[in-house]
Write an enzyme that holds these catalytic residues in place. Structure first.
Site, PDB file in Angstrom:
ATOM      1  N   GLY A 189       1.084  -1.283  -0.006  1.00 44.98           N
ATOM      2  CA  GLY A 189       0.089  -0.107  -0.115  1.00 44.98           C
ATOM      3  C   GLY A 189       0.896   1.322  -0.014  1.00 44.98           C
ATOM      4  CB  SER A 190       2.882   2.703  -1.332  1.00 42.43           C
ATOM      5  OG  SER A 190       2.978   1.908  -2.380  1.00 42.43           O
TER       6      SER A 190
END
Length: 232
Positions: A189-190
């Site tokens: 997640g980013s």
């Protein structure tokens, strides 16, 4: 085409960065299964999810120097004019920034948005705020690179999020890159920020799905409006 080729072309490969994680999940599943059989199946599902997270599908990238291609799978979360991070050394004038947010279900292999030469790679430690909020661009851990092209310098910034705690970048200054070439990965997640040089016009809108190595984010001298990407 024989059976082996059919299987190989059907199964999406796992990036080598994920091997150790998939192996760890599988070993943990075996240990849990020794304690209680139902736990083995739970662990096996988590192992399959881990393998899915580190998938590395092939992409067909447009080879056109007038285009900037999405470096990440995800959702376009912002298209705005901002001053680029100082470490990119792109000056103090605002540039158009397109942000692509990756959730835990997106493919997290990052690809070069353009063809050119790497002229700067700069890592900056920081916090791990929600990557979707605007403050993440300033406060979160990030790694930036600048690619020199025939139309100017393109900035790309990998930004860690609340879950992502590891930014991986494989390229170094003075190395050539092709559009769509894999250059890094962010775990779990980013977000990716892309800074456009003068002359490029965005062709995506907020909320649109982006496909790494395929979706056109911007075009040089374009005034055609957004290009709809395929969703997957």
């Amino acid at each position: 085409m024989n059976l082996f080729d059919t299987i190989r072309n059907t199964i999406v490969p796992i990036h080598k960065e994920g091997y150790v994680f998939v192996a760890a999940f599988f070993v943990a599943s075996l240990v849990l299964g020794w304690i209680a059989e139902p736990l083995f199946w739970v662990g096996l599902v988590l192992t399959a999810w881990c393998a899915y997270f580190f998938r590395d599908p092939e992409r067909v990238t447009p080879q056109d120097d007038d285009l900037i291609i999405s470096p990440a799978d995800g959702k376009v979360s912002a298209v705005q004019s901002v001053v680029p991070p100082l470490e990119l050394e792109l000056g103090k004038e605002p540039m158009v920034r397109i942000s692509v947010f990756m959730n835990v279900f997106n493919c997290h292999v990052n690809r070069a948005p353009v063809r050119g030469r790497i002229v700067n790679v700069a890592y900056r430690p920081g916090l791990f705020l929600n990557a979707e909020v605007d403050k993440a661009s300033e406060d979160n851990e990030r790694n930036g690179l600048v690619i020199e092209t025939s139309h100017g310098k393109v900035g790309v910034v990998q930004i860690a999020g609340m879950v992502a705690r590891r930014i991986v970048c494989w390229v170094k200054p003075n190395e050539p890159v092709d559009a769509g070439e894999r250059f890094g990965l962010i775990r779990f997640g980013s977000r990716l920020d892309i800074f456009l040089p003068a002359g490029f016009e965005p062709r995506v809108s907020v909320g649109q799905t982006a496909i790494a190595g395929e979706t056109v984010l911007a075009e040089f001298g374009s005034a055609k409006g957004p290009v709809l990407s395929r969703r997957g």
